[in-house]
Enzyme design. Structure first.
Site, short mmCIF file in Angstrom:
data_model
loop_
_atom_site.label_atom_id
_atom_site.label_comp_id
_atom_site.label_asym_id
_atom_site.label_seq_id
_atom_site.Cartn_x
_atom_site.Cartn_y
_atom_site.Cartn_z
N LYS A 277 0.80 -1.23 0.00
CA LYS A 277 0.00 0.00 0.00
C LYS A 277 0.83 1.28 0.00
CE LYS A 277 -3.83 -2.32 0.01
NZ LYS A 277 -4.66 -2.38 -1.21
N ASP A 497 -2.75 -29.79 -48.34
CA ASP A 497 -1.52 -29.11 -47.93
C ASP A 497 -0.64 -30.14 -47.22
OD1 ASP A 497 0.28 -26.97 -47.24
OD2 ASP A 497 -0.63 -27.00 -45.24
#
Length: 732
Positions: A277, A497
């Site tokens: 704090k 692919d």
């Protein structure tokens, strides 16, 4: 009817001992207020610890029934569980690390095991009350494992998670020995919410680096499920604090305070006792302010309220002693018989007293070292109905991103805080009013109710998107549909692919050669005389030749530069030039030289810059830089840029998989087309095909393809089903 289940460490009501018995009282904090609008709807339920340790089974049963009537489900914990789960792991590991105080962290294995066990107890209680269509909203750092535990038990559940404290940078988060387990727990949610975008960035950085999950615009992919990570700044019940300012008890107390501190400016500081704090730095700044501004002696008081918290813990007890000493020093140094510069109170107050302090304070000083949001700043603003008062706010608090009209300070810079006090006390009233009006607009718009509704609405949107996405996933229904069309077709085109589709990705591109299983699968598909099998890849034609030289497949290499029909020679697309390659190649090599793990692959009419082996965040960064640098070459030489999967490729604009596909379609007619790919280059193929074609993207649902699969292994399984439909009498 579905309900919402709120899960937090504590219930909004706590059981407290009262003389010879127990009573129910509201819990402290803004979460109870914020979620009241959700909890009161329908049959919604709230699960959490009731704030007390009860040993007696009858007492537990009694309070369970009492709370059940309020749609609250208590989870009772014993003393060992509270010590290991809450006081231990939650507050000795997660709290200090998440608040950038790693020196306070204590990594105890026993505490971790208790943390796991208690999260499992929460899961078990949720499962007792949860129905299949319920929404589950989990809260805060004490329950990081719970979303993942619930996901394993309820795979299709709608799960949200919100973290009320900061999330640290990945350099700090990775210090935790069990960091991967914590991340996997959080990734069980469909929506992850944080107070600020910085927290979002930090979480995504940790998740992508430590678990290997992929990120696409703050959307993570985990087991084919999209997880959205977004900021949701939490507000307060603004109307409540505004109304309190007119409450008779509050106005009476305001009058008393104004009488006690007559002719004084009041700087208010309210915080829980905690090292995050910035209380000591605040006192040091006030000490400096008094030393540098003697004209304010007897004219200003720092009214400091510190709410007791964990003061039996050594670090907190030491912090309390330091605060006491520093307050004593300031009052001894500057105080006189009728004025003490610091009015210091070490205890909690009812909300009416706090409201009175908000109303009497000329300045509110909120300077945490780190804070998820910090609601004190917003409560102060909501209380100032006369638009007076100045807020000094730490840039390390989440609220600083919204309350930009506060006086913003660096909480580590004592001189900065000192100067801010002087600025606030001398601020012209017109500017005070302008700033406060602007901040009140924000605080009254983005309330806690707004926050809760926004989160729940976003979670609902995400589940709808996931539902629509699942409808495109090739499951049994779509798979059967493909098989049915395949069986009834007389002429079929299979466009496949290679990397990421038929085989998984390898860090070394030369190690992704076909395995025996793949050869057998493709051979079986090709034996059906109705099939035209085409492997369409960005690979060099020499590589495909090496892998498939004796195979009767059609091959398309380098996105269409080279084509080869079965038992024929390779054919080069005409009209292409590579005069640009030397200049562009040197430029790309310069990027490879300064990016460890990157390399340039030269093809016939293209250059590819691979970064599969590059550090996770560095690769995309360098790739973006390279793409920007290549744009001028692209415009000058008429080239096309491709941003692929861990590869940047530049090539002649006349070449792409879509054009190669159109060439095939021009020469043949098919009544069944299947195209599967995983890369952005495959999007050209999907766009070129007719709408009835079965187009499938591998790895992601974001595509022009009609459907998607999660993994190349799923592709093989689908192709195997098609191969199994090959007639046994077909001629090779």
């Amino acid at each position: 009817m579905s309900k919402t289940i709120i899960v937090s460490n504590r219930l909004p009501i706590k059981i407290t001992a009262d003389g010879s018995g127990y009573v129910l009282q509201p819990s402290e904090g803004g979460l109870a207020t914020g979620l009241a609008s959700i909890h009161t709807q329908g049959e919604n339920t709230w699960i959490g610890w009731p704030g007390i340790i009860l040993e007696d089974a009858k007492q537990k049963a009694y309070f369970t029934e009492v709370l059940k009537a309020k749609r609250l489900a208590p989870l009772f914990l014993d003393d060992d569980e509270i010590r290991g789960f809450y006081e231990g792991f939650s507050n000795e590991v997660l709290w200090p690390i998440f608040h950038y105080m790693p020196n306070y962290a204590v990594y105890g294995l026993d505490n971790w095991q208790t943390y796991v066990r208690v999260n499992e107890k929460f899961r078990d209680l949720v499962l007792e009350v949860a129905e299949p269509d319920d929404t589950i909203w989990v809260h805060d750092y004490q329950l990081l494992l719970l979303p993942g535990l619930l996901r394993n038990a309820l795979p299709d559940a709608s799960i949200g998670f919100f973290q009320h404290i900061p999330f640290p940078s990945q350099e700090l988060f990775r210090l935790i020995p069990w960091r991967r387990e914590l991340l996997e727990g959080m990734l069980g949610a469909d929506l992850l919410g944080f107070h600020t975008f910085d927290d979002v960035r930090h979480f995504i950085s940790s998740a992508t680096r430590l678990t290997g999950t992929n990120n696409n615009s703050n959307k993570l992919e985990e087991d084919g499920r999209t997880i959205v990570v977004e900021p949701f700044p939490m507000g307060i019940d603004s109307n409540r604090f505004s109304a309190l300012s007119a409450d008779e008890r509050v106005t009476k107390r305001v009058a008393e305070l104004e009488s006690n501190f007559k002719d004084q400016k009041i700087i208010l500081s309210i915080d829980r006792l905690d090292y995050s704090k910035g209380i000591l730095q605040r006192l040091e700044a006030f000490d400096l302010f008094l030393a540098e501004n003697p004209s304010f002696h007897k004219r200003v008081t720092l009214y400091m309220v510190v709410v007791p918290s964990r003061d039996t813990v050594p670090q907190y007890r030491e912090l309390k002693d330091q605060i006491d000493r520093l307050v004593g020093h300031i009052n001894a140094e500057y105080g006189v018989y009728n004025w003490y510069p610091v009015a210091y109170f070490y205890h909690g107050y009812p909300v009416e007293e706090i409201s009175a302090l908000y109303n009497v304070a000329d300045v509110c000083l909120v300077t945490p070292m780190r804070d998820g949001m910090n609601l004190v700043s917003k409560e102060y603003i909501a209380s100032r109905n006369d638009h007076t008062g100045v807020l000094i706010l730490s840039e390390m608090a989440g609220a600083a991103n919204e309350l930009i009209d506060a006086v913003i300070v660096n909480p580590n810079n004592v001189n900065d805080i000192c100067d801010a006090m002087l600025t606030a006390l001398n601020m012209p009233m017109a500017e005070v009013t302008r700033r406060m009006k602007a901040m009140r607009q924000i605080v009254f718009k983005f309330t806690v109710q707004h926050w809760a509704n926004l989160f729940m609405n976003r979670l609902e949107e995400i589940k709808k998107v996931q539902s629509n996405t699942r409808a495109r996933l090739v499951g049994s229904v779509i798979e059967d549909q493909i098989i049915t069309h395949y069986k009834s077709a007389a002429s079929r085109l299979l466009l496949l692919d290679y990397d990421g589709t038929l085989v998984g990705f390898q860090d070394d591109i030369d190690k992704a050669s076909p395995d025996d299983e793949l050869y057998r699968l493709l051979d079986k598909l090709e034996t059906d005389i109705n099939n035209h099998l085409v492997i369409i890849s960005g690979r060099k034609h020499s590589t495909l030749e090496q892998w498939f030289q004796n195979k009767p497949y059609s091959l398309i290499a380098e996105h269409g530069v080279w084509t080869k029909e079965p038992h024929a020679e390779w054919r080069l697309k005409s009209g292409l030039s590579n005069a640009w390659k030397e200049e562009v190649g040197a430029f790309m090599e310069s990027y490879a030289d300064r990016t460890p793990g990157a390399f340039v692959e030269e093809k016939s009419f293209s250059l590819a810059w691979h970064y599969r082996k590059v550090q996770r965040d560095l690769g995309p960064l360098r790739a973006n830089e390279l793409i920007e640098g290549l744009r001028d070459y692209s415009a000058s030489y008429g080239l096309q840029l491709l941003d692929g999967d861990k590869v940047v490729e530049i090539r002649s604009a006349e070449v792409n998989k879509g054009r190669a596909t159109l060439d095939i379609l021009h020469e043949n007619r098919y009544d069944f087309i299947l195209s599967i790919g995983d890369d952005r280059t495959d999007e050209d193929t999907f766009h070129a095909l007719p709408p009835e074609a079965f187009t499938i993207k591998v790895g992601t649902e974001v595509s022009a393809a009609r459907f998607y699969l999660k993994h190349h292994r799923d592709v093989r399984r689908l192709l195997q089903r098609l191969a199994d439909e090959t007639p046994q009498t077909a001629n090779p």
